[in-house]
Design a protein around this motif. Structure first.
Motif, PDB file in Angstrom:
ATOM      1  N   MET A   1       0.850  -1.190   0.000  1.00 25.69           N
ATOM      2  CA  MET A   1       0.000   0.000   0.000  1.00 25.69           C
ATOM      3  C   MET A   1       0.891   1.248   0.000  1.00 25.69           C
ATOM      4  SD  MET A   1      -3.012   0.479   2.685  1.00 25.69           S
ATOM      5  CE  MET A   1      -2.630  -1.229   3.067  1.00 25.69           C
ATOM      6  N   ASN A   2       0.761   2.052  -1.000  1.00 22.95           N
ATOM      7  CA  ASN A   2       1.599   3.253  -1.040  1.00 22.95           C
ATOM      8  C   ASN A   2       0.905   4.418  -0.345  1.00 22.95           C
ATOM      9  OD1 ASN A   2       3.629   2.076  -2.654  1.00 22.95           O
ATOM     10  ND2 ASN A   2       2.221   2.224  -4.394  1.00 22.95           N
ATOM     11  N   LYS A   3       1.688   5.120   0.424  1.00 26.25           N
ATOM     12  CA  LYS A   3       1.139   6.365   0.960  1.00 26.25           C
ATOM     13  C   LYS A   3       1.069   7.377  -0.185  1.00 26.25           C
ATOM     14  CE  LYS A   3       2.437   5.573   5.664  1.00 26.25           C
ATOM     15  NZ  LYS A   3       2.952   6.136   6.902  1.00 26.25           N
ATOM     16  N   VAL A   4       0.122   8.242  -0.076  1.00 29.08           N
ATOM     17  CA  VAL A   4      -0.123   9.177  -1.170  1.00 29.08           C
ATOM     18  C   VAL A   4       0.623  10.477  -0.879  1.00 29.08           C
ATOM     19  CG1 VAL A   4      -1.895  10.463  -2.378  1.00 29.08           C
ATOM     20  CG2 VAL A   4      -2.351   8.158  -1.596  1.00 29.08           C
ATOM     21  N   THR A   5       1.264  11.001  -1.867  1.00 29.69           N
ATOM     22  CA  THR A   5       2.022  12.223  -1.623  1.00 29.69           C
ATOM     23  C   THR A   5       1.417  13.431  -2.346  1.00 29.69           C
ATOM     24  OG1 THR A   5       3.444  11.605  -3.435  1.00 29.69           O
ATOM     25  CG2 THR A   5       4.228  11.068  -1.226  1.00 29.69           C
ATOM     26  N   GLN A   6       0.470  13.166  -3.214  1.00 29.63           N
ATOM     27  CA  GLN A   6      -0.108  14.296  -3.947  1.00 29.63           C
ATOM     28  C   GLN A   6      -0.784  15.256  -2.957  1.00 29.63           C
ATOM     29  OE1 GLN A   6      -2.807  11.079  -5.388  1.00 29.63           O
ATOM     30  NE2 GLN A   6      -3.935  12.821  -6.176  1.00 29.63           N
ATOM     31  N   ASP A   7      -0.877  16.471  -3.345  1.00 30.81           N
ATOM     32  CA  ASP A   7      -1.320  17.480  -2.385  1.00 30.81           C
ATOM     33  C   ASP A   7      -2.409  18.337  -3.007  1.00 30.81           C
ATOM     34  OD1 ASP A   7       0.420  19.873  -0.268  1.00 30.81           O
ATOM     35  OD2 ASP A   7      -1.608  19.138  -0.312  1.00 30.81           O
ATOM     36  N   GLN A   8      -3.574  17.741  -3.135  1.00 32.05           N
ATOM     37  CA  GLN A   8      -4.627  18.483  -3.833  1.00 32.05           C
ATOM     38  C   GLN A   8      -5.808  18.808  -2.931  1.00 32.05           C
ATOM     39  OE1 GLN A   8      -7.170  16.155  -6.430  1.00 32.05           O
ATOM     40  NE2 GLN A   8      -5.818  14.394  -6.203  1.00 32.05           N
TER      41      GLN A   8
ATOM     42  N   PHE B   1     -14.935   5.780  -5.756  1.00 37.04           N
ATOM     43  CA  PHE B   1     -14.106   6.889  -5.285  1.00 37.04           C
ATOM     44  C   PHE B   1     -12.644   6.496  -5.453  1.00 37.04           C
ATOM     45  CE2 PHE B   1     -12.170   9.695  -2.102  1.00 37.04           C
ATOM     46  CZ  PHE B   1     -12.753  10.900  -2.473  1.00 37.04           C
ATOM     47  N   PRO B   2     -11.792   7.419  -5.944  1.00 32.55           N
ATOM     48  CA  PRO B   2     -10.399   7.042  -6.252  1.00 32.55           C
ATOM     49  C   PRO B   2      -9.626   6.577  -5.016  1.00 32.55           C
ATOM     50  CG  PRO B   2     -10.973   9.171  -7.223  1.00 32.55           C
ATOM     51  CD  PRO B   2     -12.105   8.806  -6.324  1.00 32.55           C
ATOM     52  N   GLU B   3      -8.932   5.464  -5.160  1.00 34.42           N
ATOM     53  CA  GLU B   3      -8.175   4.880  -4.052  1.00 34.42           C
ATOM     54  C   GLU B   3      -7.148   5.864  -3.475  1.00 34.42           C
ATOM     55  OE1 GLU B   3      -6.081   1.358  -5.193  1.00 34.42           O
ATOM     56  OE2 GLU B   3      -5.057   1.170  -3.259  1.00 34.42           O
ATOM     57  N   ALA B   4      -6.415   6.527  -4.345  1.00 30.88           N
ATOM     58  CA  ALA B   4      -5.357   7.420  -3.858  1.00 30.88           C
ATOM     59  C   ALA B   4      -5.943   8.573  -3.047  1.00 30.88           C
ATOM     60  CB  ALA B   4      -4.545   7.958  -5.038  1.00 30.88           C
ATOM     61  N   LEU B   5      -7.072   9.097  -3.510  1.00 27.76           N
ATOM     62  CA  LEU B   5      -7.690  10.219  -2.808  1.00 27.76           C
ATOM     63  C   LEU B   5      -8.287   9.761  -1.475  1.00 27.76           C
ATOM     64  CD1 LEU B   5      -8.268  13.227  -2.953  1.00 27.76           C
ATOM     65  CD2 LEU B   5     -10.291  12.729  -4.356  1.00 27.76           C
ATOM     66  N   PHE B   6      -8.811   8.545  -1.451  1.00 31.36           N
ATOM     67  CA  PHE B   6      -9.329   7.961  -0.210  1.00 31.36           C
ATOM     68  C   PHE B   6      -8.224   7.955   0.856  1.00 31.36           C
ATOM     69  CE2 PHE B   6     -10.279   4.264   2.514  1.00 31.36           C
ATOM     70  CZ  PHE B   6     -11.640   4.378   2.744  1.00 31.36           C
ATOM     71  N   PHE B   7      -7.058   7.472   0.472  1.00 27.74           N
ATOM     72  CA  PHE B   7      -5.968   7.391   1.456  1.00 27.74           C
ATOM     73  C   PHE B   7      -5.388   8.758   1.789  1.00 27.74           C
ATOM     74  CE2 PHE B   7      -6.159   2.899   0.406  1.00 27.74           C
ATOM     75  CZ  PHE B   7      -6.060   2.365   1.683  1.00 27.74           C
ATOM     76  N   GLU B   8      -5.311   9.630   0.802  1.00 32.27           N
ATOM     77  CA  GLU B   8      -4.801  10.964   1.085  1.00 32.27           C
ATOM     78  C   GLU B   8      -5.736  11.682   2.072  1.00 32.27           C
ATOM     79  OE1 GLU B   8      -4.683  13.713  -2.149  1.00 32.27           O
ATOM     80  OE2 GLU B   8      -3.503  15.164  -1.003  1.00 32.27           O
ATOM     81  N   ALA B   9      -7.026  11.517   1.860  1.00 32.25           N
ATOM     82  CA  ALA B   9      -8.004  12.147   2.756  1.00 32.25           C
ATOM     83  C   ALA B   9      -7.865  11.595   4.173  1.00 32.25           C
ATOM     84  CB  ALA B   9      -9.418  11.915   2.220  1.00 32.25           C
ATOM     85  N   LEU B  10      -7.745  10.277   4.286  1.00 28.19           N
ATOM     86  CA  LEU B  10      -7.574   9.667   5.614  1.00 28.19           C
ATOM     87  C   LEU B  10      -6.342  10.236   6.311  1.00 28.19           C
ATOM     88  CD1 LEU B  10      -8.339   5.869   5.073  1.00 28.19           C
ATOM     89  CD2 LEU B  10      -9.687   7.503   6.393  1.00 28.19           C
ATOM     90  N   HIS B  11      -5.234  10.269   5.577  1.00 31.19           N
ATOM     91  CA  HIS B  11      -3.993  10.766   6.175  1.00 31.19           C
ATOM     92  C   HIS B  11      -4.134  12.188   6.682  1.00 31.19           C
ATOM     93  CE1 HIS B  11      -0.665   7.893   5.670  1.00 31.19           C
ATOM     94  NE2 HIS B  11      -1.455   7.355   4.767  1.00 31.19           N
ATOM     95  N   LYS B  12      -4.583  13.064   5.818  1.00 25.69           N
ATOM     96  CA  LYS B  12      -4.643  14.490   6.171  1.00 25.69           C
ATOM     97  C   LYS B  12      -5.652  14.731   7.294  1.00 25.69           C
ATOM     98  CE  LYS B  12      -2.804  17.545   2.845  1.00 25.69           C
ATOM     99  NZ  LYS B  12      -2.503  16.871   1.564  1.00 25.69           N
ATOM    100  N   LEU B  13      -6.787  14.075   7.189  1.00 25.04           N
ATOM    101  CA  LEU B  13      -7.850  14.316   8.158  1.00 25.04           C
ATOM    102  C   LEU B  13      -7.454  13.789   9.539  1.00 25.04           C
ATOM    103  CD1 LEU B  13     -10.789  15.322   8.523  1.00 25.04           C
ATOM    104  CD2 LEU B  13     -11.555  13.027   7.884  1.00 25.04           C
ATOM    105  N   ILE B  14      -6.965  12.566   9.582  1.00 19.91           N
ATOM    106  CA  ILE B  14      -6.582  11.977  10.875  1.00 19.91           C
ATOM    107  C   ILE B  14      -5.428  12.764  11.471  1.00 19.91           C
ATOM    108  CG2 ILE B  14      -5.596   9.915  11.984  1.00 19.91           C
ATOM    109  CD1 ILE B  14      -7.158   8.250   9.846  1.00 19.91           C
ATOM    110  N   ASP B  15      -4.509  13.170  10.616  1.00 19.00           N
ATOM    111  CA  ASP B  15      -3.353  13.907  11.117  1.00 19.00           C
ATOM    112  C   ASP B  15      -3.773  15.226  11.767  1.00 19.00           C
ATOM    113  OD1 ASP B  15      -0.567  13.714  11.432  1.00 19.00           O
ATOM    114  OD2 ASP B  15      -0.305  15.299   9.938  1.00 19.00           O
ATOM    115  N   LEU B  16      -4.733  15.892  11.160  1.00 19.50           N
ATOM    116  CA  LEU B  16      -5.220  17.164  11.716  1.00 19.50           C
ATOM    117  C   LEU B  16      -5.860  16.972  13.095  1.00 19.50           C
ATOM    118  CD1 LEU B  16      -7.208  19.265   9.065  1.00 19.50           C
ATOM    119  CD2 LEU B  16      -5.372  20.072  10.570  1.00 19.50           C
ATOM    120  N   ASP B  17      -6.583  15.865  13.240  1.00 16.99           N
ATOM    121  CA  ASP B  17      -7.336  15.639  14.481  1.00 16.99           C
ATOM    122  C   ASP B  17      -6.729  14.527  15.336  1.00 16.99           C
ATOM    123  OD1 ASP B  17      -9.020  17.654  13.758  1.00 16.99           O
ATOM    124  OD2 ASP B  17     -10.700  16.365  13.182  1.00 16.99           O
TER     125      ASP B  17
END
Lengths: 355, 355
Positions: free
Chosen positions: B1-8, B111-127
């Protein structure tokens, strides 16, 4: 049925009607909405704050239970205008009873009968101009109830919103309706919610209906989920079969919606002396009748389309074309129903309800 | 599973955190939400405008199709914090795949897999601060998708909203879980949507579950809709039975959810050399085993509760009390799963996913 005289609904009228923005000759079903809508909230164990206000957006928590658990039910009704400008509903008592029956099955509190009718009267009266006379024209009414409490635990909501939206409509179907008999997917099962107008019953049909559309069919006739041997309903309409001169339709059950148009067709058939059998309908007998030429008609019965003649049905690898129905039962029932709905014939059954 | 690095993903941070308003020792499941949420809209045929913003209300048309046709699917996941402050998800790839599988069945775009994981990362990290360490504490994640297009025609929506909400949680169940075996109502059928986490599957269970509660049971174990002969799942969890030393659970099908906890229990059992049978489970064999004393345990497996030992089950007129499960399989699997989730044991399966 008593008209309600109590006066507890707050009314906020629209400033300027949007009616001039709508082309009544090019309506898409369910797309445009009239000036006003009704809403009423269930909070602290009771229905409160019944309000008519301009049609407009809702503000809800993203955790509202309707989004997560599909706890929602609805109805479909139509208001018709005769050539003298009188407005009628068709058997609204049936819809009122059914939305509460659906609500019980979905653990939603029932909505008071008197307030249901008061809301219909006031709302339709306000937007009377949105109902155009003329055959096929109507104002489609969409009462619905949904769970509004915020919370993602899988349990019934403590809060609900009942609403009525109104959408001007022309005749629902145009052209041939080709249906396919379900062989793999299913709509409902014994002990399930198929007899309720539960929101999720409809969303669940979209995918198999899309597959049918790719093969040139507009709708699916659902069969029993167990063996796919019996014909049930078409998801947005009940289904009737005519073999020789006999009309046949499946009995209602907890898998099949107790359709208002369906029961009206049965009553009309009985009155006209048309032989009618309400009994389980085998796929095999319909296929055999199509092959030997005794299958004269198939038609759907539902509020949106009234009566939809089916021109062909698909089953397994074959497609069975049906004879033209001009002068058939579907034409006869459609005319009889619409004559009652538009106040062009005597209402011997007491089905019209004037607003 | 790759972590997503895109920043959109656009991020609008909350001004002042609400975390101090929440008593983390008195949480009700799914009631409080963290500071931020993720949303992304499907418009004009593509997912666009992914945004993290403060948790807050949505504005939707009352004609949005989710209200009328239940076109909505969801997932349940949890984020865990170890004693060093590291945060982990448990097999999030399974939830990502499953929400898209559910979406397909409900005619919802994936829903795109990469965006799913990017959202999880950013959201969980914030909270991150909303995740408390300690056994049983977690941040429950609720990804969901719903139909937002305004229109009351019964057809798939052209517009959708994908969201992720986050709710701090303690252990889900406290005390005994008593279940009743369904004899009349049903949850799903062959060819239906039972294998999808479709919103309507859950609302449809509320009424029969209420009836069970009135008789002193917390949940219903659903059986096949046809004959009520086979045990399937419990609506919010899959179910395992232990007869003597053998663990038994029903195979997944289009009626039974492919639970992440379920498949993890099966993998753990296989690794531990516990005999496990994945096969249709007859009600009659479980009742017979309860009577002759060979039924040692029943437990549920699901994200919310992890493992829920069942203390008794009702069937027809009888109630069968089960032996205490201290030291049983349910205790063993719960500990093994939570040790992996909280980073207290080696992750031989590669199930942990660090945020």
């Amino acid at each position: 049925m008593n008209k309600v005289t109590q006066d507890q609904i707050k009314v906020q009228k629209i400033g300027t009607s949007k009616i001039d923005q709508v082309d009544f000759n090019k309506l898409l079903f369910g797309k445009d909405f009239s000036d006003h809508m009704f809403e009423c909230d269930y909070i602290d164990g009771k229905w409160q704050n019944p309000t008519i206000r301009p049609f407009g957006p809702l503000t809800l928590s993203p955790a509202a239970k309707v989004f997560h658990y599909g706890q929602a039910v609805f109805e479909g009704m139509k208001a018709y205008k005769d050539d003298n400008g009188k407005v009628f509903l068709f058997r609204p008592d049936e819809n009122q009873k059914r939305i509460n029956k659906s609500a019980v099955r979905m653990a939603i509190p029932e909505f008071p009968e008197a307030l249901f009718f008061e809301a219909l009267h006031k709302l339709i009266d306000l937007d009377r101009d949105w109902i155009k006379p003329g055959n096929g024209n109507s104002l489609y009414l969409r009462p619905f109830v949904m769970a509004t409490q915020a919370g993602v635990s899988a349990s019934p909501s403590d809060e609900y919103k009942f609403m009525i939206l109104m959408s001007p409509a022309q005749a629902y179907y145009t052209g041939d309706v080709r249906v396919v008999i379900a062989e793999h997917y299913s709509r409902s099962s014994n002990g399930g919610v198929g007899a309720a107008k539960a929101a999720g019953n409809y969303g669940a049909q979209f995918y198999p209906t899309n597959l049918a559309r790719e093969k040139g069919f507009q709708q699916v006739i659902w069969t029993d989920s167990d063996e796919h041997k019996y014909l049930e309903e078409a998801g947005t309409m009940n289904v009737f079969f005519r073999i020789n001169d006999t009309l046949i339709t499946a009995p209602i059950s907890d898998r099949i919606l107790d359709g208002v148009t369906r029961k009206s067709v049965i009553a009309l058939a009985e009155k006209e002396g048309i032989p009618i059998e309400v009994r389980p309908v085998l796929v095999s007998e319909i296929v055999a009748a199509a092959k030997n030429g005794t299958l004269k008609e198939i038609f759907g019965a539902g509020t949106a389309a009234v009566i939809s003649p089916v021109s062909a049905f698909g089953y397994k690898e074959d497609v069975y074309e049906l004879p033209s129905t001009d002068g058939g039962y579907s034409t006869k029932f459609k005319k009889a129903l619409m004559d009652i709905q538009y106040n062009r014939s005597e209402d011997t059954f007491g089905w019209r309800y004037e607003i």
